[in-house]
Design a protein around this motif. Structure first.
Motif, PDB file in Angstrom:
ATOM      1  N   GLY A  65       0.804  -1.226   0.000  1.00 39.19           N
ATOM      2  CA  GLY A  65       0.000   0.000   0.000  1.00 39.19           C
ATOM      3  C   GLY A  65       0.832   1.268   0.000  1.00 39.19           C
ATOM      4  O   GLY A  65       0.317   2.356  -0.219  1.00 39.19           O
ATOM      5  N   PHE A  66       2.133   1.132   0.246  1.00 39.66           N
ATOM      6  CA  PHE A  66       2.966   2.343   0.235  1.00 39.66           C
ATOM      7  C   PHE A  66       3.239   2.796  -1.194  1.00 39.66           C
ATOM      8  O   PHE A  66       3.673   3.905  -1.439  1.00 39.66           O
ATOM      9  CB  PHE A  66       4.286   2.102   0.989  1.00 39.66           C
ATOM     10  CG  PHE A  66       5.129   1.010   0.412  1.00 39.66           C
ATOM     11  CD1 PHE A  66       6.009   1.279  -0.620  1.00 39.66           C
ATOM     12  CD2 PHE A  66       5.022  -0.284   0.880  1.00 39.66           C
ATOM     13  CE1 PHE A  66       6.773   0.270  -1.163  1.00 39.66           C
ATOM     14  CE2 PHE A  66       5.787  -1.298   0.342  1.00 39.66           C
ATOM     15  CZ  PHE A  66       6.664  -1.023  -0.691  1.00 39.66           C
ATOM     16  N   ARG A  67       2.948   1.896  -2.155  1.00 41.24           N
ATOM     17  CA  ARG A  67       3.118   2.325  -3.554  1.00 41.24           C
ATOM     18  C   ARG A  67       1.917   3.160  -3.956  1.00 41.24           C
ATOM     19  O   ARG A  67       0.858   3.072  -3.337  1.00 41.24           O
ATOM     20  CB  ARG A  67       3.213   1.093  -4.452  1.00 41.24           C
ATOM     21  CG  ARG A  67       4.432   0.275  -4.082  1.00 41.24           C
ATOM     22  CD  ARG A  67       4.684  -0.853  -5.034  1.00 41.24           C
ATOM     23  NE  ARG A  67       5.878  -1.558  -4.590  1.00 41.24           N
ATOM     24  CZ  ARG A  67       6.031  -2.870  -4.601  1.00 41.24           C
ATOM     25  NH1 ARG A  67       5.075  -3.640  -5.080  1.00 41.24           N
ATOM     26  NH2 ARG A  67       7.133  -3.423  -4.172  1.00 41.24           N
TER      27      ARG A  67
ATOM     28  N   ILE B 161      -3.493   2.105  10.081  1.00 39.81           N
ATOM     29  CA  ILE B 161      -2.502   3.023   9.517  1.00 39.81           C
ATOM     30  C   ILE B 161      -1.114   2.577   9.959  1.00 39.81           C
ATOM     31  O   ILE B 161      -0.862   2.436  11.152  1.00 39.81           O
ATOM     32  CB  ILE B 161      -2.760   4.470   9.994  1.00 39.81           C
ATOM     33  CG1 ILE B 161      -4.213   4.867   9.676  1.00 39.81           C
ATOM     34  CG2 ILE B 161      -1.773   5.445   9.361  1.00 39.81           C
ATOM     35  CD1 ILE B 161      -4.597   6.253  10.165  1.00 39.81           C
ATOM     36  N   GLY B 162      -0.231   2.338   9.012  1.00 39.71           N
ATOM     37  CA  GLY B 162       1.114   1.859   9.336  1.00 39.71           C
ATOM     38  C   GLY B 162       2.163   2.935   9.137  1.00 39.71           C
ATOM     39  O   GLY B 162       2.456   3.735  10.036  1.00 39.71           O
ATOM     40  N   SER B 163       2.708   3.003   7.925  1.00 39.26           N
ATOM     41  CA  SER B 163       3.811   3.932   7.656  1.00 39.26           C
ATOM     42  C   SER B 163       3.458   5.377   8.001  1.00 39.26           C
ATOM     43  O   SER B 163       4.261   6.112   8.576  1.00 39.26           O
ATOM     44  CB  SER B 163       4.199   3.865   6.175  1.00 39.26           C
ATOM     45  OG  SER B 163       4.554   2.546   5.831  1.00 39.26           O
TER      46      SER B 163
ATOM     47  N   ASP C 254      10.921  -9.457  13.846  1.00 42.35           N
ATOM     48  CA  ASP C 254      11.802 -10.579  14.236  1.00 42.35           C
ATOM     49  C   ASP C 254      11.025 -11.889  14.398  1.00 42.35           C
ATOM     50  O   ASP C 254      11.581 -12.960  14.228  1.00 42.35           O
ATOM     51  CB  ASP C 254      12.504 -10.262  15.564  1.00 42.35           C
ATOM     52  CG  ASP C 254      13.058  -8.858  15.576  1.00 42.35           C
ATOM     53  OD1 ASP C 254      14.096  -8.640  14.967  1.00 42.35           O
ATOM     54  OD2 ASP C 254      12.408  -7.962  16.158  1.00 42.35           O
ATOM     55  N   ARG C 255       9.758 -11.789  14.786  1.00 41.17           N
ATOM     56  CA  ARG C 255       8.979 -13.002  15.027  1.00 41.17           C
ATOM     57  C   ARG C 255       8.102 -13.403  13.836  1.00 41.17           C
ATOM     58  O   ARG C 255       7.659 -14.550  13.750  1.00 41.17           O
ATOM     59  CB  ARG C 255       8.067 -12.812  16.246  1.00 41.17           C
ATOM     60  CG  ARG C 255       8.802 -12.645  17.558  1.00 41.17           C
ATOM     61  CD  ARG C 255       9.591 -13.913  17.892  1.00 41.17           C
ATOM     62  NE  ARG C 255      10.399 -13.721  19.077  1.00 41.17           N
ATOM     63  CZ  ARG C 255      10.113 -14.225  20.279  1.00 41.17           C
ATOM     64  NH1 ARG C 255       9.042 -14.949  20.448  1.00 41.17           N
ATOM     65  NH2 ARG C 255      10.907 -14.009  21.305  1.00 41.17           N
ATOM     66  N   ASP C 256       7.806 -12.461  12.948  1.00 39.37           N
ATOM     67  CA  ASP C 256       6.867 -12.714  11.860  1.00 39.37           C
ATOM     68  C   ASP C 256       7.218 -13.997  11.094  1.00 39.37           C
ATOM     69  O   ASP C 256       8.358 -14.166  10.648  1.00 39.37           O
ATOM     70  CB  ASP C 256       6.885 -11.511  10.894  1.00 39.37           C
ATOM     71  CG  ASP C 256       6.061 -11.753   9.655  1.00 39.37           C
ATOM     72  OD1 ASP C 256       4.850 -11.991   9.780  1.00 39.37           O
ATOM     73  OD2 ASP C 256       6.636 -11.723   8.544  1.00 39.37           O
ATOM     74  N   GLY C 257       6.246 -14.886  10.990  1.00 36.18           N
ATOM     75  CA  GLY C 257       6.410 -16.105  10.196  1.00 36.18           C
ATOM     76  C   GLY C 257       7.350 -17.137  10.794  1.00 36.18           C
ATOM     77  O   GLY C 257       7.669 -18.135  10.147  1.00 36.18           O
TER      78      GLY C 257
HETATM   79  O1  1PR Z   1       2.362   1.160   5.853  1.00 39.31           O
HETATM   80  O2  1PR Z   1       0.061   1.975   6.174  1.00 39.31           O
HETATM   81  O3  1PR Z   1       0.804   1.176   3.948  1.00 39.31           O
HETATM   82  O4  1PR Z   1       0.451  -0.386   5.840  1.00 39.31           O
HETATM   83  C1  1PR Z   1       1.065  -1.552   5.356  1.00 39.31           C
HETATM   84  C2  1PR Z   1       0.615  -2.679   6.224  1.00 39.31           C
HETATM   85  O5  1PR Z   1       1.117  -3.877   5.644  1.00 39.31           O
HETATM   86  C3  1PR Z   1       1.164  -2.580   7.632  1.00 39.31           C
HETATM   87  O6  1PR Z   1       0.147  -2.912   8.548  1.00 39.31           O
HETATM   88  C4  1PR Z   1       2.272  -3.639   7.680  1.00 39.31           C
HETATM   89  O7  1PR Z   1       2.283  -4.303   8.925  1.00 39.31           O
HETATM   90  C5  1PR Z   1       1.842  -4.607   6.595  1.00 39.31           C
HETATM   91  N1  1PR Z   1       3.005  -5.203   5.891  1.00 39.31           N
HETATM   92  C6  1PR Z   1       3.823  -4.552   5.048  1.00 39.31           C
HETATM   93  N2  1PR Z   1       4.731  -5.431   4.551  1.00 39.31           N
HETATM   94  C7  1PR Z   1       4.480  -6.611   5.096  1.00 39.31           C
HETATM   95  C8  1PR Z   1       5.209  -7.856   4.827  1.00 39.31           C
HETATM   96  O8  1PR Z   1       4.954  -8.896   5.431  1.00 39.31           O
HETATM   97  N3  1PR Z   1       6.153  -7.793   3.914  1.00 39.31           N
HETATM   98  N4  1PR Z   1       2.851  -7.445   6.640  1.00 39.31           N
HETATM   99  C9  1PR Z   1       3.390  -6.475   5.942  1.00 39.31           C
HETATM  100  C10 1PR Z   1       2.785  -7.406   7.912  1.00 39.31           C
HETATM  101  C11 1PR Z   1       2.547  -8.792   9.633  1.00 39.31           C
HETATM  102  C12 1PR Z   1       1.299  -9.365  10.063  1.00 39.31           C
HETATM  103  C13 1PR Z   1       1.386 -10.853   9.960  1.00 39.31           C
HETATM  104  C14 1PR Z   1       1.727 -11.245  11.357  1.00 39.31           C
HETATM  105  C15 1PR Z   1       1.378 -12.644  11.699  1.00 39.31           C
HETATM  106  N5  1PR Z   1       2.529  -8.679   8.238  1.00 39.31           N
HETATM  107  O9  1PR Z   1       0.246  -8.884   9.372  1.00 39.31           O
HETATM  108  O10 1PR Z   1       0.205 -11.282   9.474  1.00 39.31           O
HETATM  109  O11 1PR Z   1       3.123 -11.025  11.556  1.00 39.31           O
HETATM  110  O12 1PR Z   1       2.119 -13.539  10.964  1.00 39.31           O
HETATM  111  P1  1PR Z   1       2.420 -14.982  11.512  1.00 39.31           P
HETATM  112  O13 1PR Z   1       1.252 -15.391  12.342  1.00 39.31           O
HETATM  113  O14 1PR Z   1       2.513 -15.831  10.278  1.00 39.31           O
HETATM  114  O15 1PR Z   1       3.695 -14.899  12.270  1.00 39.31           O
HETATM  115  P2  1PR Z   1       0.970   1.056   5.431  1.00 39.31           P
END
Ligand code: 1PR
Length: 525
Positions: free
Chosen positions: A277-279, A339-341, A447-450
């Motif tokens: 979404g940042f694009r 809202i993230g970034s 650090d924990r994601d995935g």
């Molecule tokens: O910055 O306002 O445009 O929002 C972008 C949104 O997209 C943000 O909420 C940001 O967290 C998310 N995001 C951006 N890039 C990624 C990515 O993975 N490359 N995903 C991303 C974030 C994190 C969680 C994920 C949990 C659980 N993903 O949503 O689902 O970490 O995962 P798990 O249970 O598998 O560990 P903006």
């Protein structure tokens, strides 16, 4: 035929979808006279009391509404549609309500998170047709910071406990109103709505009366969405935010189908994150809008959308404000935006200026739609520090020392999906966003994601202790026990997971079955 009062704010689409799913036709109030012509009127309200009353007054709806209510015609108010019935609200001093019922709307002053967001029960106080087919121990979805305080106890239909016992439904004759959202309360909510629409059911008191209701810990399924290399919108999943495997974007399914599956499996909420979404994107044909529209036709629990909620300029030079972007999502079926970034940019500006500007996306959206509609998503990364004085940020003492034995760390906020680190820490970010009007924190952890290693409890504890709004713990869930851990070792109100659900390693039902009896959950037998 059901008439729905759409006053422009709030998410009316969900109510309309729920009514249509019950096989009824809907028409909207377009002119003041449509109100008195209604056979059955539903007034769904989401947002802020003052803004709602101003719009009702501006459109000339107040007088016919009061006449409709005084004539004891079939009426169902939802959330703000309940609060509107009263004389005024602490949310908007000086702004008159409809004044149909004596009493005012008060703000929660409790030791629990406010807004009260999530699934809670209700204790019926008198018989009603709305209760047909219920057992009395069901949970329904609430999202509000204010509650009604009627002067006349005979109008109280149900109460709910949230540190205090508050009135969660009222009824006087054929005028009923509920604080919770039937349209977002799964099969139970649809049953209540159907009872109202049928209008014939004799008043009943549900058999089971719990001594006290309890808010449930929420289990949220998250769908990270982006276009794959073929241009199809897919649910993907990162490993520490890297969603590519052998150069290709991982494809774990179609967004609408997966959301439907998770709803049926008992997810308490669904979150869609448009991770690119940042694009820049064209607002009108943003594919996520279609995903939301289609999902909200079949999924009757709250939907959050994140990614790209910010000001931006379209290719043709048209400028859109974040509020406009958010409005487009709400109209398409979202209940909350995340809202993230942009939240990081906003907080950087606030810290630099020494105070809020009043014009940030968080402030603007929460002013119009209410703070409960604004989630701030944080993407922090752990940074180790040798000592508290070694970095210009608040640190925590950690049980997991760094590579060089560092015993302290801070959590650096990132933007653009973890691509860029910024000089703000997650605790400060959460605190400032709460002050600006955010209603909830979605706390990821790169650090924990995935990783399936479990949630970062130290991070979650630090952020949750710093704010009074609900915190959704995210990133790292690998088994049902991790959910128990996060709910017993931190004060997080909700836990979100993605990978384990997508890969069918652990089901949502399995998580709930494991938690049942240990922490309160919305139980679907
Ligand atoms: O910055 O306002 O445009 O929002 C972008 C949104 O997209 C943000 O909420 C940001 O967290 C998310 N995001 C951006 N890039 C990624 C990515 O993975 N490359 N995903 C991303 C974030 C994190 C969680 C994920 C949990 C659980 N993903 O949503 O689902 O970490 O995962 P798990 O249970 O598998 O560990 P903006």
């Amino acid at each position: 035929m059901v008439t729905v009062l759409d006053y422009g704010a709030g998410n009316v689409r969900s109510v309309v979808n729920a009514i249509r799913s019950l096989g009824r036709d809907v028409r909207f109030v377009e002119r003041p006279e449509d109100i008195l012509q209604a056979e059955r009127l539903v007034f769904p309200g989401v947002g802020a009391f003052g803004e709602m009353m101003r719009v009702l007054r501006h459109r000339g709806y107040v007088e016919p509404l009061v006449a409709y209510l005084n004539a004891d015609r079939p009426f169902l108010g939802i959330c703000l549609g309940l609060q509107a019935l009263f004389q005024g609200s602490e949310e908007a001093p000086g702004e008159d309500g409809l004044g149909f019922l004596p009493g005012i709307v008060r703000r929660f002053r409790v030791d629990l998170a406010v807004p009260h967001i999530g699934w809670n029960g209700f204790r019926a106080r008198k018989p009603s047709g709305l209760f047909h087919g219920l057992e009395g121990n069901e949970r329904v979805y609430f999202v509000h910071s204010y509650y009604v305080d009627p002067e006349d106890p005979s109008v109280v239909l149900a109460v709910t406990d949230y540190s205090v016992a508050f009135v969660s439904a009222v009824q006087q004759g054929r005028v009923a109103a509920v604080q919770f959202h039937p349209e977002k309360s799964g099969p139970v909510g649809l049953k209540i709505l159907e009872n109202f629409l049928d209008g014939k059911a004799a008043p009943v008191l549900p058999p089971v009366v719990e001594p006290k209701t309890e808010p449930a810990k929420r289990i949220i399924a998250c769908l990270d969405v982006r276009a794959n290399d073929q241009g199809d919108l897919v649910v993907t999943k990162g490993d520490r935010y890297d969603v590519r495997e052998q150069g290709h974007v991982r494809n774990l399914g179609k967004p609408v189908d997966l959301a439907r599956r998770y709803y049926e499996e008992g997810a308490d909420e669904i979150t869609f994150l448009n991770i690119t979404g940042f694009r820049d994107f064209p607002l009108k044909d943003l594919p996520m809008l279609e995903v939301l529209r289609r999902t909200s036709e079949k999924v009757f629990v709250p939907l959050t959308i994140g990614g790209g909620i910010r000001d931006y300029t379209d290719k043709d030079g048209t400028r859109y404000g974040a509020l406009q972007v958010a409005s487009e999502y709400f109209r398409s079926g979202a209940d909350k935006v995340s809202i993230g970034s942009d939240a990081v940019a906003i907080v950087e500006e606030v810290l630099k200026a020494g105070g809020p500007t009043g014009r940030s996306a968080i402030e603007e959206i929460s002013r119009v739609y209410g703070s409960q509609a604004v989630v701030v998503s944080i993407d922090p990364r752990r940074v180790y520090a040798a000592s508290p004085g070694a970095v210009p940020h608040p640190v925590i003492e950690t049980d997991t020392p760094g590579p060089n034995g560092e015993r302290f760390c801070w959590y650096q906020c990132t933007v653009k999906g973890g691509r860029e680190g910024r000089d703000v820490d997650a605790v400060t970010l959460a605190r400032v966003c709460e002050d600006l009007g955010a209603g909830e924190i979605l706390l990821n952890c790169i650090d924990r994601d995935g990783t399936n290693l479990g949630f970062d409890l130290e991070l979650i504890r630090a952020v949750r202790e710093a704010v009074t709004i609900p915190v959704i713990a995210s990133s790292g869930a690998g088994c049902a026990d991790h959910f128990l851990e996060v709910f017993t070792k931190t004060r997080a109100e909700a836990a979100l997971a993605a990978g384990i659900f997508h890969r069918r390693e652990v089901g949502i039902g399995e998580v709930k079955a494991f938690l049942h009896g240990k922490v309160p959950v919305r139980w679907i037998a």
